[in-house]
Design an enzyme around this catalytic site. Structure first.
Site, PDB file in Angstrom:
ATOM      1  N   LYS A 212      17.724 -18.250  -0.618  1.00 45.64           N
ATOM      2  CA  LYS A 212      16.982 -18.067   0.625  1.00 45.64           C
ATOM      3  C   LYS A 212      16.395 -16.662   0.630  1.00 45.64           C
ATOM      4  O   LYS A 212      17.136 -15.676   0.525  1.00 45.64           O
ATOM      5  CB  LYS A 212      17.915 -18.269   1.831  1.00 45.64           C
TER       6      LYS A 212
ATOM      7  N   ASP B   2      22.728 -23.264  16.478  1.00 45.54           N
ATOM      8  CA  ASP B   2      21.513 -23.954  16.032  1.00 45.54           C
ATOM      9  C   ASP B   2      21.876 -25.201  15.225  1.00 45.54           C
ATOM     10  O   ASP B   2      21.237 -25.517  14.215  1.00 45.54           O
ATOM     11  CB  ASP B   2      20.642 -23.014  15.195  1.00 45.54           C
TER      12      ASP B   2
END
Length: 248
Positions: A27, A121
């Site tokens: 990432k 989330d």
């Protein structure tokens, strides 16, 4: 490197260790995209959290590297894709299969909450499925630590999965908002749709704040009752994670 994911601030690339040939996901967060103090604080918090978390149903972060332009999260590669795509492909999951995935989510979130960490989330896009059909939670970019005697007020995550107290700018401790999101995910798995869904944002917020949704008659009574108790507006009456684990 092949791009395998895209987030708000980062891109996820597939790579391979030059010696062991092990596949990893990287990432990459460009520092130029993190312009506000709040965003910088969130990034630093994510770096700290992912290095603390070690659980079989949370994607493992092997290392976090940084240079002048970007931050690199070197992560476990999960080959099965997102739970979101899996639900779309199958249209809906059987209660038996959903229960297996749900138990894994509960195990991971119970571990987080016992270590005073919330995700904030949770959604099918942030749940990956590995080659053994096991769920792996990703993306703690909105994660935070919590304290039972202190309150948070930040709204974050997708409104479709966000608890009504977050949308209403009310204070919350933390674990209760993850429970609400898990309830939405459970509903999505067994119905193939979201309990609260409309393209008109004010109407969406209204439905979430009043827990206005349709419960399909095909669901077993126990499952329907669990979803109702998770999607309860009053946080004092909303079922706690420990109670869900005892009842599962």
């Amino acid at each position: 490197m092949q791009t395998i994911g895209q987030g708000t601030f980062g891109t996820v690339k597939l790579s391979q260790h030059v010696v062991t040939r092990q596949k990893v996901a990287i990432k990459i967060i460009e520092k130029a995209s993190v312009t506000e103090d709040k965003q910088r604080n969130s990034l630093q918090r994510e770096i700290r959290l992912v290095q603390l978390l070690h659980h079989r149903h949370i994607v493992k972060v092997y290392d976090v590297l940084e240079d002048a332009t970007a931050v690199f999260f070197i992560m476990e590669y999960v080959s099965g894709g997102e739970l979101f795509d899996y639900i779309v492909q199958k249209r809906s999951l059987s209660e038996w299969e959903a229960r297996i995935f749900f138990r894994q989510m509960l195990s991971a979130m119970d571990y987080c909450h016992k270590n005073s960490i919330i995700h904030r989330d949770l959604k099918p896009e942030n749940l990956l499925i590995d080659s053994n059909k096991c769920v792996k939670i990703i993306d703690f970019g909105f994660g935070n630590t919590f304290h039972r005697d202190k309150f948070l007020t930040t709204f974050c995550g997708s409104p479709f999965y966000a608890a009504p107290e977050m949308l209403g700018a009310k204070s919350y401790v933390g674990p209760e908002v993850d429970v609400w999101s898990l309830g939405v995910i459970l509903y999505a798995m067994v119905t193939g749709s979201l309990p609260f869904h409309t393209e008109v944002l004010p109407e969406l917020l209204k439905r979430i704040k009043s827990a206005e949704y349709h419960m399909p008659s095909k669901l077993s009574p126990n499952l329907a009752d669990l979803i109702r108790r998770m999607l309860t507006v009053d946080t004092k009456k909303r079922i706690k994670l420990s109670e869900i684990i005892k009842s599962k």
